[in-house]
Motif scaffolding. Sequence first.
Motif, PDB file in Angstrom:
ATOM      1  N   VAL A 100       0.847  -1.170   0.000  1.00  0.00           N
ATOM      2  CA  VAL A 100       0.000   0.000   0.000  1.00  0.00           C
ATOM      3  C   VAL A 100       0.897   1.238   0.000  1.00  0.00           C
ATOM      4  N   GLY A 103      -2.129   5.095   0.149  1.00  0.00           N
ATOM      5  CA  GLY A 103      -3.501   4.634   0.224  1.00  0.00           C
ATOM      6  C   GLY A 103      -3.956   3.751  -0.918  1.00  0.00           C
ATOM      7  N   HIS A 104      -3.059   3.402  -1.854  1.00  0.00           N
ATOM      8  CA  HIS A 104      -3.434   2.573  -2.993  1.00  0.00           C
ATOM      9  C   HIS A 104      -2.667   1.256  -2.963  1.00  0.00           C
ATOM     10  N   GLN A 134      -8.091  -5.517   2.115  1.00  0.00           N
ATOM     11  CA  GLN A 134      -7.729  -4.551   3.151  1.00  0.00           C
ATOM     12  C   GLN A 134      -8.981  -4.252   3.974  1.00  0.00           C
ATOM     13  N   ARG A 136     -10.843  -1.977   5.255  1.00  0.00           N
ATOM     14  CA  ARG A 136     -11.159  -0.545   5.325  1.00  0.00           C
ATOM     15  C   ARG A 136     -12.649  -0.312   5.491  1.00  0.00           C
ATOM     16  N   ASP A 137     -13.430  -0.873   4.616  1.00  0.00           N
ATOM     17  CA  ASP A 137     -14.872  -0.648   4.627  1.00  0.00           C
ATOM     18  C   ASP A 137     -15.561  -1.790   5.365  1.00  0.00           C
ATOM     19  N   GLN A 162      -8.150  -8.353  -4.582  1.00  0.00           N
ATOM     20  CA  GLN A 162      -8.308  -8.475  -3.136  1.00  0.00           C
ATOM     21  C   GLN A 162      -9.475  -9.430  -2.889  1.00  0.00           C
TER      22      GLN A 162
END
Length: 190
Positions: A100, A103-104, A134, A136-137, A162
């Motif tokens: 990463v 952020g990508h 990842q 994140r959400d 992913q």
Amino acid sequence: MHELSIDVLGGLGLNHKQGQAHAPGYLVDTWRVWEDLLTVAARLGFGRRTVVPQRGYPLGTKTKISTGAVSKLSVYPDCVIEPEGTRPRMLLDAKYKGHVEKGHLRITEAEIYEALAFSRATGCNLVVLAYPAQPRDAPQSAGTCIVFEQANVEAVKIVGIQIESRLISKSGALRTFFANLATGISDAFL
């Protein structure tokens, strides 16, 4: 692994008390667990006979200059998924650590070179690099695949995906995981 799961669910872990440290006697190579999970899921999703795990493919030779000894140079992709129906032959390589930057998530050059070696040795031009999603959400359905990057080198197509695994402990989620994995990998090349 089953015993470790039971111990973790029972609350056993590393804890410290004055003058004492207690921990279970387990050592887990998480990258190997990820690789094994994807291999089992691919075999369940695509069919046991169409998935060839960890087979060596000759890439070339190497020579020890001091002795002149020549040895084979082989590569070992995690899974070769043989064609069936309209689905083409594909390679699946488990990647445990995503890179990463700013952020990508990205595929590194070293991973591209490795994918190209796998492609050349197997004669397969479709390579999937599979990373854990990842966190994140909010979690998606187990096994959901999201393409985050693609690299094309001549006829070779390398796709980074992913894969959601956070809800895999739910009832029936393993079946959902392997079904979503098979669909997601196949759809990555459409």
